[in-house]
Design a protein around this motif. Structure first.
Motif, PDB file in Angstrom:
ATOM      1  N   GLU B 283      58.152 -10.264  22.912  1.00 48.70           N
ATOM      2  CA  GLU B 283      57.989 -11.529  22.921  1.00 48.70           C
ATOM      3  C   GLU B 283      57.974 -11.891  21.276  1.00 48.70           C
ATOM      4  O   GLU B 283      56.900 -12.768  21.483  1.00 48.70           O
ATOM      5  CB  GLU B 283      58.827 -13.498  23.203  1.00 48.70           C
ATOM      6  N   ALA B 284      57.867 -11.834  19.994  1.00 40.68           N
ATOM      7  CA  ALA B 284      57.609 -12.235  18.420  1.00 40.68           C
ATOM      8  C   ALA B 284      56.433 -11.539  18.248  1.00 40.68           C
ATOM      9  O   ALA B 284      54.902 -11.768  18.076  1.00 40.68           O
ATOM     10  CB  ALA B 284      57.223 -13.982  18.373  1.00 40.68           C
ATOM     11  N   LEU B 285      56.481 -10.116  19.096  1.00 39.34           N
ATOM     12  CA  LEU B 285      55.137  -9.027  18.705  1.00 39.34           C
ATOM     13  C   LEU B 285      55.143  -8.636  17.005  1.00 39.34           C
ATOM     14  O   LEU B 285      56.197  -8.540  16.957  1.00 39.34           O
ATOM     15  CB  LEU B 285      55.712  -8.099  19.450  1.00 39.34           C
ATOM     16  N   VAL B 286      53.897  -8.994  16.492  1.00 38.09           N
ATOM     17  CA  VAL B 286      54.194  -9.048  15.225  1.00 38.09           C
ATOM     18  C   VAL B 286      53.348  -7.434  15.349  1.00 38.09           C
ATOM     19  O   VAL B 286      52.303  -7.315  15.435  1.00 38.09           O
ATOM     20  CB  VAL B 286      53.091  -9.600  14.302  1.00 38.09           C
ATOM     21  N   VAL B 287      53.942  -6.052  14.762  1.00 34.72           N
ATOM     22  CA  VAL B 287      53.004  -5.450  14.373  1.00 34.72           C
ATOM     23  C   VAL B 287      52.422  -5.406  13.517  1.00 34.72           C
ATOM     24  O   VAL B 287      52.319  -5.380  12.846  1.00 34.72           O
ATOM     25  CB  VAL B 287      53.583  -4.067  14.292  1.00 34.72           C
ATOM     26  N   SER B 288      51.026  -4.491  13.504  1.00 28.56           N
ATOM     27  CA  SER B 288      50.098  -4.995  12.534  1.00 28.56           C
ATOM     28  C   SER B 288      50.508  -4.078  11.243  1.00 28.56           C
ATOM     29  O   SER B 288      50.657  -3.139  11.115  1.00 28.56           O
ATOM     30  CB  SER B 288      48.555  -4.031  13.264  1.00 28.56           C
ATOM     31  N   GLY B 289      50.150  -5.049   9.586  1.00 30.67           N
ATOM     32  CA  GLY B 289      50.394  -4.453   8.873  1.00 30.67           C
ATOM     33  C   GLY B 289      52.241  -3.855   8.324  1.00 30.67           C
ATOM     34  O   GLY B 289      52.427  -3.614   7.940  1.00 30.67           O
ATOM     35  N   VAL B 290      53.298  -4.845   9.004  1.00 33.43           N
ATOM     36  CA  VAL B 290      54.261  -5.075   9.295  1.00 33.43           C
ATOM     37  C   VAL B 290      54.739  -6.423   8.818  1.00 33.43           C
ATOM     38  O   VAL B 290      54.932  -6.857   7.846  1.00 33.43           O
ATOM     39  CB  VAL B 290      54.973  -4.414  10.210  1.00 33.43           C
ATOM     40  N   GLY B 291      54.185  -7.288  10.024  1.00 34.08           N
ATOM     41  CA  GLY B 291      54.871  -8.496   9.014  1.00 34.08           C
ATOM     42  C   GLY B 291      55.972  -9.746  10.056  1.00 34.08           C
ATOM     43  O   GLY B 291      55.578 -10.458  10.651  1.00 34.08           O
ATOM     44  N   ALA B 292      56.886  -8.888  10.711  1.00 34.41           N
ATOM     45  CA  ALA B 292      57.901  -9.657  11.001  1.00 34.41           C
ATOM     46  C   ALA B 292      57.664  -9.314  12.336  1.00 34.41           C
ATOM     47  O   ALA B 292      57.777  -8.872  13.547  1.00 34.41           O
ATOM     48  CB  ALA B 292      59.544  -8.668  10.951  1.00 34.41           C
ATOM     49  N   PRO B 293      57.748 -10.291  12.986  1.00 35.27           N
ATOM     50  CA  PRO B 293      57.943 -10.464  14.695  1.00 35.27           C
ATOM     51  C   PRO B 293      59.054  -9.965  15.074  1.00 35.27           C
ATOM     52  O   PRO B 293      59.847 -10.319  14.579  1.00 35.27           O
ATOM     53  CB  PRO B 293      57.867 -11.975  14.951  1.00 35.27           C
ATOM     54  N   GLY B 333      52.486 -13.105  19.801  1.00 34.29           N
ATOM     55  CA  GLY B 333      53.062 -12.144  20.574  1.00 34.29           C
ATOM     56  C   GLY B 333      53.229 -12.295  21.841  1.00 34.29           C
ATOM     57  O   GLY B 333      52.090 -12.206  22.173  1.00 34.29           O
ATOM     58  N   LYS B 334      54.010 -12.351  22.740  1.00 36.57           N
ATOM     59  CA  LYS B 334      53.616 -12.110  24.274  1.00 36.57           C
ATOM     60  C   LYS B 334      54.556 -11.108  24.709  1.00 36.57           C
ATOM     61  O   LYS B 334      55.494 -10.325  24.194  1.00 36.57           O
ATOM     62  CB  LYS B 334      54.320 -13.350  25.066  1.00 36.57           C
ATOM     63  N   VAL B 335      53.622 -10.574  25.636  1.00 35.67           N
ATOM     64  CA  VAL B 335      54.481  -9.894  26.095  1.00 35.67           C
ATOM     65  C   VAL B 335      54.796  -9.539  27.555  1.00 35.67           C
ATOM     66  O   VAL B 335      53.270 -10.310  28.523  1.00 35.67           O
ATOM     67  CB  VAL B 335      53.568  -7.899  26.406  1.00 35.67           C
TER      68      VAL B 335
END
Lengths: 322, 531
Positions: B283-293, B333-335
């Motif tokens: 849920e709403a994980l944000v990859v470093s350097g990308v920005g969008a959850p 973000g949650k896993v």
């Protein structure tokens, strides 16, 4: 399978060859006194080099070991002299100094390890820096001169270096004990396997769920503990420490590791090879002392040639198919 | 003949060009004719052979066979030719290519980060005054080239200080300094904004006027329609055809790129029960350097495919999930694993909780190529073989069992992992990861670069794992593979999941529409959120 044979047996063959040269050069070479002297002397570099085998196998390098040994020696001497006023039992004083020594060694290794893994500075630079720091600290502690251990303690402690069990000096027993523990750790445990993996390819190690930073830091701590053990048996030899203590140990240790067949770029390490490497280096010095054919001043040159030849043979550059 | 405006003159022609890597042929006889003063687009899915083809044209890779002809030039390579006549290229490398005016601008730029803009523009091509570099005239000329591009980049700026789009401009200026007659652009607009793209298209138009030939690779079909004069379509290394651009609609382009039949290569993988529990939800994980959850979920017994173009962020997303990469620091973000929120901060944590990730980079991150097979096999699950000391006998037995299960073929068990074929390396990697007995397996490019027989084997392993109750995520750039294996397909575009396709939606052209940004479910979601 000449490839495998040469890699594993090469250092042993060299050791036997140099040993034979020793016998031919001087009858005194084989005397019990000389042999136990060689073994005892090689134990300092040998123990340090066993630690270095772990560091190098995991892809690192530690240049600070010689300075670290000097620093730990200085700390031990200052501590023991200070404790004389409050503690009566000399054995207890020595015991506390030994504990402190191991603690300082592990801490120094931890610092090297964290600086390489967490601050992400190259090991060469980190340990070049700490090398200068420890060397300078011990010089400062000795005020530019020499720190001497109190004679009362020195008399008791000297037994650790000069005493013997079953005819072999204690340092030799310590050397072999460290070698056996090192062998088991490197070849028969998860930690040892992880050292190989990290040194061979860090990315693969990371993707294999290995805690790369922890493994690397642990190798530096292990190196620090090895340095402290070497120091514990070194201090009673002279009972003093100065800015000149442990000079060039780092290079001799690395040379022993390389002669033994461990790869400097990491990924492959051999404890017995390192033990043999340390013996070879001490033997060369000893033989040059016993002969007039080559000046003793050329000790370093002969050692240098041995290192280069050893690596040349191991790389197999002389083999056409590679 | 840069001044010649003859639009029909052939700049380069290629006949029956073939390329093999090791024993695998990746380009099967390509014919191509590139005309001066024209934009020639090369279309194809990921892995169709576009990049390999342009690397050969620009001399970065040698062709295995086939003939290449270039219109006459003044270099020694074609000395003695009549100016303008076609000359067979018998010896071709990057240096000669650039001297002949054939310049490739790579997807990943080829700039020295620590040097200045003008130093880069004239790198290897420096203007001298006697013994010394003529910095002043290089600076002046750089400024002129950049002005041609309507760019106000300072020629003295350091490359590492520039934005990505500015670096692209420097690459284009560099091509001008090399007097490019044939300019190859590999996905040039991937890093440009709309406005910058417009400037690029104007430049391309001017270059066309000057008689420069342009080879253009892009996944953005709008652009192709806008600027291409002719189009070559590749699929799986085969030439599908050369077409005048006006004859193809965007739908035609997709159809030609994709058009394949699914075969029985893929085993039947029974769909999970709609009632079955969520194995993993992100849920709403944000990859470093990308920005969008990013959010998605995986049911027990399901195969979830991740499709998208190269660089769309699939690997980064899933590496973040298993703790190989750090989540962006501000993100929340949650896993959630089997109903419980977990903190997967290291691959070891993921492994212990039953999630394993199989890297697509077998050689760089998957296997220790200079080590033995058994050592590689046990590395991921080494704790299983250890109390205080390693139980090498148990390790050996497990390895032998895995060799049988995964059908790993080798000369003898003492060879190093690097000596295995790609397919057997992949099977060893699968065995290595499966030894940890994960419930959730993320496989990145399960069959890249391996032969069809082993491919089929790997698909069947996946089917067996699903039948045994495992849940699987497959990342693949091979759309047929995604369709053949997946129950649902998440398509990524620019770091976000543009849509999760189910049932009838799982179809090549539809996936390509999401992958190329023609369609997106994100907009619907975003607008729904605003209501």
């Amino acid at each position: 399978m000449p490839k495998i044979d040469l890699k594993t047996a090469g250092p042993f063959i060299a050791l036997v060859a140099i040993f034979i040269i020793g016998i031919l050069v001087n009858d005194a070479f084989l005397s019990t006194g000389n042999i136990s002297n060689i073994l005892a002397r090689s134990s300092f570099i040998g123990i340090v080099a066993i630690g270095a085998t772990f560091v190098i196998t995991a892809g690192g390098i530690d240049l600070s070991v010689g300075s670290m040994a000097a620093f730990i020696s200085g700390c031990m001497i200052l501590l023991m002299n200070a404790l004389m006023e409050s503690i009566d039992s000399i054995v207890v004083i020595i015991f506390l100094a030994v504990l402190a020594s191991v603690g300082i060694g592990a801490l120094a290794g931890l610092i090297n390890g964290l600086l390489t893994t967490k601050a992400k500075i190259e090991a060469f630079i980190v340990t070049l820096g700490t090398m200068g720091i420890y060397r300078s600290l011990v010089t400062y502690m000795a005020d530019g001169g020499t720190l001497s251990l109190s004679f009362t303690i020195g008399d008791v402690y000297s037994e650790v270096y000069y005493g013997a069990f079953l005819g072999l000096p204690y340092p030799v027993w310590v050397f072999f004990a460290v070698a056996i523990i090192g062998y088991v750790l490197l070849n028969m445990t998860v930690f040892g396997r992880h050292c190989f993996a990290v040194g061979s390819n860090e990315s693969v190690a990371r993707y294999s769920a290995i805690h790369v930073d922890r493994v690397k830091t642990a190798t530096y701590m292990l190196q620090g503990v090895c340095v402290s053990i070497a120091t514990i048996i070194y201090v009673p030899r002279l009972g003093s420490a100065s800015g000149q203590t442990g000079i060039l140990w780092e290079l001799e240790a690395i040379a022993a590791v390389i002669i033994g067949g461990t790869m400097l770029k990491g990924g492959y390490g051999r404890i017995w090879g390192t033990v043999v490497g340390a013996l070879i280096l001490t033997l060369i010095g000893n033989i040059l002392n016993l002969t007039d054919a080559v000046s003793n001043y050329l000790n370093g040159a002969v050692q240098g040639i041995i290192v280069i030849v050893a690596v040349y043979l191991q790389r197999g550059a002389w083999r056409r198919d590679s | 003949m840069p001044e010649n405006n003859n639009q029909n003159m052939t700049m380069m022609s290629v006949t029956q060009l073939r390329k093999s890597f090791a024993d695998v042929e990746v380009l099967h006889g390509i014919d191509l004719q590139i005309n001066a003063g024209e934009v020639h687009a090369i279309l194809g899915e990921n892995g169709a052979g576009k990049s390999t083809l342009v690397k050969i044209l620009s001399g970065f890779e040698p062709a295995s066979s086939g003939e290449m002809m270039l219109s006459g030039s003044t270099t020694s390579n074609t000395a003695g030719s009549v100016d303008g006549a076609m000359q067979k290229l018998s010896f071709w490398n990057n240096e000669i290519a650039e001297q002949s005016g054939v310049v490739l601008i790579h997807q990943e730029f080829n700039l020295a980060e620590q040097l200045s803009v003008s130093e880069n523009i004239f790198l290897g091509n420096e203007i001298r005054k006697g013994l010394f570099l003529d910095k002043k005239s290089m600076h002046e000329k750089s400024r002129t080239y950049l002005q041609n591009l309507h760019s106000d980049i300072n020629p003295d700026s350091k490359i590492s200080d520039l934005a990505v789009s500015a670096k692209q401009m420097v690459e284009l200026a560099k091509a001008q300094a090399k007097h490019a007659r044939l300019l190859i652009l590999d996905e040039p607009t991937a890093v440009l904004t709309q406005q910058e793209s417009t400037v690029l298209f104007e430049l391309i138009e001017r270059l066309k006027q000057q008689g420069v030939a342009i080879v253009y690779i892009s996944h953005k079909l709008d652009e192709i329609e806008q600027i291409a004069d002719s189009i070559t379509v590749l699929r799986d290394g085969e030439l599908i055809g050369n077409y005048p651009a006006r004859e193809l609609s965007k739908d035609d382009m997709v159809r030609l790129m994709v058009g394949r039949e699914l075969t029985s290569l893929y085993p039947n993988i029974p769909a999970p029960d709609t009632e079955s529990a969520q194995a993993l939800s992100v849920e709403a994980l944000v990859v470093s350097g990308v920005g969008a959850p990013v959010s998605f979920s995986l049911r027990k017994g399901e195969v979830l495919g991740f499709s998208g173009l190269v660089g769309s962020g699939r690997t980064a997303l899933l590496e973040t999930v298993v703790g190989l990469r750090k989540q962006a620091s501000s993100a929340k973000g949650k896993v959630i694993l089997n109903g419980q929120q977990v903190d997967l901060n290291h691959p070891a944590t993921s492994r212990n909780l039953g999630i394993a990730y199989l890297t697509k980079d077998r050689k760089g991150s998957g296997l220790l190529l200079d080590k033995g097979l058994s050592l590689n096999f046990s590395l991921f699950a080494l704790h299983k073989f250890s109390k205080i000391l390693l139980d090498t006998k148990k390790e050996e037995e497990a390895f032998n069992a895995a060799v049988d299960t995964f059908d790993i073929r080798m000369k003898d068990s003492s060879v190093t992992a690097g000596k295995l074929s790609g397919g057997n390396q992949q099977k060893l990697l699968l065995a290595k990861v499966m030894e940890a007995e994960p419930g959730i397996i993320i496989i990145d490019e399960p069959t890249r670069g391996i032969d069809i027989g082993t491919k089929s084997q790997i698909y069947h392993f996946i089917a067996e794992l699903v039948a045994a109750g495992h849940s699987i995520i497959v990342i693949s750039s091979d759309i047929t593979e995604i369709i053949g294996l997946s129950h649902r397909v998440a398509v990524m575009y620019h770091g976000e999941i543009a849509g999760v396709l189910e049932d009838d939606e799982i179809e090549e052209e539809e996936i390509m529409r999401y992958a190329t940004g023609l369609k997106s479910k994100l907009l619907e979601i975003h607008s729904a959120e605003q209501v």
